[in-house]
Design an enzyme around this catalytic site. Structure first.
Site: not given
Ligand SMILES: NC(=O)c1ccc[n+]([C@@H]2O[C@H](COP(=O)([O-])OP(=O)(O)OC[C@H]3O[C@@H](n4cnc5c(N)ncnc54)[C@H](O)[C@@H]3O)[C@@H](O)[C@H]2O)c1
Ligand SMILES: [Zn+2]
Length: 245
Positions: A67, A101-102, A119, A189-190
């Protein structure tokens, strides 16, 4: 033929209530790696193995190093055009809420006011013993792990870890906002982490549209009314120019 940008701009222009649902991809252009790209020493660990209560109980110092590393990256990051233009859009509609979610706080730094952080926030900590939450800006964190100034217990980041429940107040507010929105703009978001990923589906269920902006397809893409492939800042900018006309 009408372009996808025009199609999206037309729906947005005619909407009164908008919900934006953002994930790590919106902050990628601010230099904050998405979860798939955590590099360096963290290649040895999967984020999921560090972002959990079990990992914290087993090795709080290791989890705090993860962190602290992320806090240092986030401290240097500035909001990009996607965050900034979304904050400008807040005044252009009866209601525009950002549900994110950020944990990086960049929507707030960009000037958005109606933000729901599903989150948590990386700049807050929590003392579980006393159930106290407070701001903790120290950067870098020293000593690691940090201790509660009131009771001396080890503090944890005030974020939602894998296997933990989301704050039910924030989640319920988010569901209500999504149900009332005429369009859900889903950015970077994925769309695989539930219950968060459920939010845009509620908009659709109540008759609203889903606009998805991502550099690649996701499980939401087939359900989306419009999918625009591209970087968040560029696509939001193109749409913004059309609606600000
Ligand atoms: N705390 C952790 O370490 C951890 C780890 C994994 C997942 N998570 C949790 O999962 C949640 C969901 O994950 P998420 O969807 O926010 O992230 P993610 O990393 O799973 O997905 C990111 C998405 O953004 C897209 N992307 C990348 N660059 C981009 C750009 N410039 N413009 C538009 N899209 C772009 C990618 O294609 C992908 O679909 C997170 O908020 C988190 O809470 C947490
Ligand atoms: Zn305490």
């Amino acid at each position: 033929m009408i372009s996808k940008i025009d199609e999206a701009a037309n729906i947005i222009k005619n909407a009164k209530r908008i919900v934006v649902f953002s994930g790590a991809g919106i902050s990628a252009e601010s230099g904050i790696p998405t979860f798939r790209g955590v590099g360096g020493i963290w290649k040895k660990y999967r984020a999921e193995e560090l972002a959990s209560y079990n990992a914290f109980k087993k090795n709080p110092e290791l989890v705090w190093r993860f962190y602290d590393y992320r806090r240092q990256i986030i401290a240097k990051a500035e909001p990009n055009n996607a965050h900034i233009l979304l904050s400008k859009m807040e005044n252009m509609f009866d209601s525009l809420h950002v549900i994110t979610q950020n944990i990086d706080g960049l929507h707030k730094k960009a000037g958005s006011k109606n933000i729901l952080e599903l989150h948590g926030n990386i700049w807050r900590v929590r003392c579980e013993k006393e159930e106290k939450v407070f701001d903790f800006m120290q950067n870098p964190v020293d000593p690691l792990p940090p201790k509660c100034p009131f009771c001396g217990d080890i503090l944890r980041p005030d974020v939602v870890w894998f296997g933990e429940s989301l704050n039910s107040d924030i989640l319920n507010k988010s569901f209500k906002i999504a149900e009332k929105a005429e369009i859900a703009i889903v950015i970077g978001t994925s769309s695989i982490v539930y219950p968060a990923a459920h939010i845009p589906l509620l908009t659709k269920k109540k008759g609203g549209k889903i606009l998805e902006i991502n550099i690649e397809k996701t499980p939401l893409t087939d359900i989306s009314d419009i999918f625009i492939k591209g970087k968040a800042s560029m696509i939001i900018q193109k749409i913004f120019y059309k609606i600000a006309d």
